[in-house]
Design an enzyme around this catalytic site. Structure first.
Site, PDB file in Angstrom:
ATOM      1  N   LEU A   4      22.393  60.268  52.628  1.00  0.00           N
ATOM      2  CA  LEU A   4      22.094  61.346  53.576  1.00  0.00           C
ATOM      3  C   LEU A   4      23.409  61.885  54.160  1.00  0.00           C
ATOM      4  O   LEU A   4      23.692  63.080  54.083  1.00  0.00           O
ATOM      5  CB  LEU A   4      21.182  60.808  54.693  1.00  0.00           C
ATOM      6  CG  LEU A   4      20.884  61.743  55.865  1.00  0.00           C
ATOM      7  CD1 LEU A   4      20.026  62.932  55.406  1.00  0.00           C
ATOM      8  CD2 LEU A   4      20.139  60.991  56.994  1.00  0.00           C
TER       9      LEU A   4
ATOM     10  N   GLU B   8      27.329  62.809  55.138  1.00  0.00           N
ATOM     11  CA  GLU B   8      28.447  63.418  54.407  1.00  0.00           C
ATOM     12  C   GLU B   8      29.687  63.269  55.280  1.00  0.00           C
ATOM     13  O   GLU B   8      29.575  62.933  56.465  1.00  0.00           O
ATOM     14  CB  GLU B   8      28.133  64.891  54.122  1.00  0.00           C
ATOM     15  CG  GLU B   8      26.909  65.025  53.224  1.00  0.00           C
ATOM     16  CD  GLU B   8      26.612  66.451  52.787  1.00  0.00           C
ATOM     17  OE1 GLU B   8      27.302  67.393  53.257  1.00  0.00           O
ATOM     18  OE2 GLU B   8      25.678  66.601  51.981  1.00  0.00           O
TER      19      GLU B   8
ATOM     20  N   GLY C 131      27.312  63.321  60.062  1.00  0.00           N
ATOM     21  CA  GLY C 131      26.903  61.940  60.324  1.00  0.00           C
ATOM     22  C   GLY C 131      25.709  61.935  61.256  1.00  0.00           C
ATOM     23  O   GLY C 131      24.567  62.021  60.818  1.00  0.00           O
TER      24      GLY C 131
ATOM     25  N   ARG D 188      15.534  51.441  60.581  1.00  0.00           N
ATOM     26  CA  ARG D 188      16.099  50.954  61.845  1.00  0.00           C
ATOM     27  C   ARG D 188      15.497  49.618  62.252  1.00  0.00           C
ATOM     28  O   ARG D 188      16.165  48.804  62.894  1.00  0.00           O
ATOM     29  CB  ARG D 188      15.939  52.036  62.926  1.00  0.00           C
ATOM     30  CG  ARG D 188      16.896  53.193  62.674  1.00  0.00           C
ATOM     31  CD  ARG D 188      16.595  54.458  63.445  1.00  0.00           C
ATOM     32  NE  ARG D 188      17.545  55.517  63.022  1.00  0.00           N
ATOM     33  CZ  ARG D 188      17.410  56.809  63.274  1.00  0.00           C
ATOM     34  NH1 ARG D 188      16.369  57.243  63.948  1.00  0.00           N
ATOM     35  NH2 ARG D 188      18.319  57.661  62.853  1.00  0.00           N
TER      36      ARG D 188
ATOM     37  N   ARG E 161      33.129  20.495  71.703  1.00  0.00           N
ATOM     38  CA  ARG E 161      34.462  20.795  72.237  1.00  0.00           C
ATOM     39  C   ARG E 161      34.622  20.204  73.638  1.00  0.00           C
ATOM     40  O   ARG E 161      33.809  20.488  74.525  1.00  0.00           O
ATOM     41  CB  ARG E 161      34.628  22.321  72.290  1.00  0.00           C
ATOM     42  CG  ARG E 161      35.835  22.818  73.018  1.00  0.00           C
ATOM     43  CD  ARG E 161      37.083  22.607  72.222  1.00  0.00           C
ATOM     44  NE  ARG E 161      38.225  23.282  72.842  1.00  0.00           N
ATOM     45  CZ  ARG E 161      39.474  23.045  72.504  1.00  0.00           C
ATOM     46  NH1 ARG E 161      39.750  22.158  71.547  1.00  0.00           N
ATOM     47  NH2 ARG E 161      40.456  23.691  73.087  1.00  0.00           N
TER      48      ARG E 161
ATOM     49  N   GLY F 199      40.472  30.316  71.528  1.00  0.00           N
ATOM     50  CA  GLY F 199      41.435  30.730  70.494  1.00  0.00           C
ATOM     51  C   GLY F 199      40.900  30.505  69.091  1.00  0.00           C
ATOM     52  O   GLY F 199      41.150  31.313  68.190  1.00  0.00           O
TER      53      GLY F 199
ATOM     54  N   GLU G  41      22.712  53.855  60.305  1.00  0.00           N
ATOM     55  CA  GLU G  41      21.284  54.236  60.464  1.00  0.00           C
ATOM     56  C   GLU G  41      21.016  54.791  61.863  1.00  0.00           C
ATOM     57  O   GLU G  41      19.949  54.582  62.452  1.00  0.00           O
ATOM     58  CB  GLU G  41      20.367  53.079  60.082  1.00  0.00           C
ATOM     59  CG  GLU G  41      20.573  52.713  58.607  1.00  0.00           C
ATOM     60  CD  GLU G  41      19.388  52.123  57.909  1.00  0.00           C
ATOM     61  OE1 GLU G  41      18.260  52.261  58.400  1.00  0.00           O
ATOM     62  OE2 GLU G  41      19.601  51.543  56.821  1.00  0.00           O
TER      63      GLU G  41
END
Ligand code: CAA
Length: 387
Positions: free
Chosen positions: A129, A131, A135, A250, A275, A347, A370
């Site tokens: 759809l 281009e 969008g 969707r 942890r 980290g 979408e």
């Protein structure tokens, strides 16, 4: 409890969910990080998903589909997405867009010709759809189709086509109005395009932040000659068909986002128990507990709205703006939850050694493709005044 549906599942739904989970854990999860790192599209994925019936989940058995309801399909999709979001978008686009468009709007001859091999995984489907310059404003697309005897001749460039370089069937939207008399969305038609047609070429492949194992390409149509019997449905209705199909699409993207978010929650929960800092697992700190509680709440809320929208579809009602709400909630939940998961990992979460980094990158596109979150809000806002 992270993967629990709030409503009871039928034995068939539980069975399909279990099949999808086994496949995802055994066949996808061990490879997902490497496929992402190498931007690698695994060619056996389509036939293997096809063999499971997962590429024809919503197609009637007469076309070799499984003939399942939308909720069952979305449950399976969540499982696939939790292991590999790239595989999930393949499944979502194929099941929601090209196959549904051919099923709903195609002639019987088109359905018989294209749907069985698509359901079996012999032909992968794509949807073209957007281009480069169209969008969010999809009705502004410029690819032109001109009738020439028993062919249509298409010229233009389609963009952001998931699996466009591996697809055997592409449902492509092109203008059939004239430059002199533009008819907006009503001047667009849908065509069944195949890569063997003269004038078809795969263009630029995008190098993306996430979903790196799912190829996204441009398609160039240079005087592409499409036989007239490949026009899908009525001339001038292609935009409406695409919009109606995107409502379904969707829901698939929302399931993908729920799967990504749920996986991030599972990983962060496990990591918080292992942890240790300040002499105790970080899960003992309320700051972490509250994050995990908010993450679980958002995943559950997104899934609940998604399943409610799917239930509407299964009752034969159009989910309309509820599909947009499901996608909006789920994609924003996925982005937020994956961000929190990285925060919990600290980290380590910022390195490619741990999956939460990939989940974070994969989540982002669910707020874009979408229909961006802004477009979903437009659809929702319009529904408040138009009904
Ligand atoms: N169902 C039925 N008809 C619909 C409809 C729907 N859901 N949505 C629109 N229509 C009809 C309208 O009723 C209207 O008909 P009339 O001409 O009779 O009035 C016609 O279509 C045009 O509609 P609009 O006037 O609402 O069109 P618009 O130009 O204002 O656009 C929009 C509406 C919601 C912004 C739409 O353009 C849109 O959804 N944009 C986002 C596009 C999108 O989601 N692209 C994703 C591409 S796929 C992808 O991401 C790649 C991939 O492979 C994953």
């Amino acid at each position: 409890m992270t993967d629990a549906a709030l409503t009871p599942l039928t034995p068939e739904q539980s069975e399909i969910q279990r099949m999808a989970r086994d496949f995802a854990r055994n066949e996808l999860a061990p490879h997902a990080a490497a496929w992402d790192r190498d931007s690698y599209f695994e060619p056996t994925l389509t036939p293997r998903l096809g063999a499971l019936g997962f590429l024809g989940m919503l197609l009637p058995e007469a076309y070799d589909g499984l003939g399942l309801d939308a909720l069952t399909y979305l449950l399976a999709l969540e499982e696939i997405a939790a292991a590999d979001a790239s595989a999930a978008v393949l499944m979502s686009v194929h099941n929601s867009l090209p196959t549904q468009m051919i099923l709903r709007f195609g002639s019987e001859a088109q359905r018989e010709r294209w749907l069985p091999p698509m359901a079996r995984g012999e032909l992968l489907g794509a949807f073209a759809l957007s281009e480069p310059d169209a969008g969010s404003d999809a009705a502004a697309l410029r690819t032109q189709a001109v009738r020439d005897g028993d062919h249509w001749v298409l010229t233009g460039t389609k963009a952001w086509v998931t699996n466009g370089n591996h697809a055997g069937v592409i449902v492509a939207m092109a203008r059939t109005d004239t430059p002199e008399l533009r008819r907006g969305g009503r001047g667009i038609s849908a065509f069944i395009v195949t890569p063997d047609l003269p004038g078809f070429a795969v263009g630029k492949k995008e190098n993306k932040l996430g979903l790196r194992a799912s190829p996204t390409v441009q398609l160039n149509f240079d005087q592409l000659r499409v036989p007239a019997d490949r026009l899908l449905g009525e001339e001038g209705q292609g935009f409406v068909y695409a919009m109606q199909s995107l409502e379904h699409g969707r829901l698939g993207i929302a399931a993908q986002a729920v799967g990504i978010a749920r996986r991030a929650l599972e990983l962060a929960t496990a990591y918080a128990s292992e942890r240790k800092q300040f002499g105790t697992p970080i899960h003992d700190f309320q700051a972490i507990q509250f994050k995990l509680a908010d993450m679980a709440t958002k995943v559950t809320a997104a899934r609940a709205v998604l399943h409610a929208a799917a239930a509407m579809k299964d009752r034969g009602e159009s989910p309309g703006a509820y599909a947009s709400m499901a996608k909006l909630l789920a994609s924003e939940a996925a982005m937020w939850v994956t961000t929190q998961a990285i925060q919990i990992y600290g980290g380590y979460g910022y390195t490619t050694e741990f999956d939460v980094e990939r989940l974070f990158r994969d989540a982002k596109v669910t707020e874009i493709y979408e229909g961006t979150s802004e477009i979903q809000r437009i659809v929702i806002a319009r529904s408040l005044t138009h009904r």
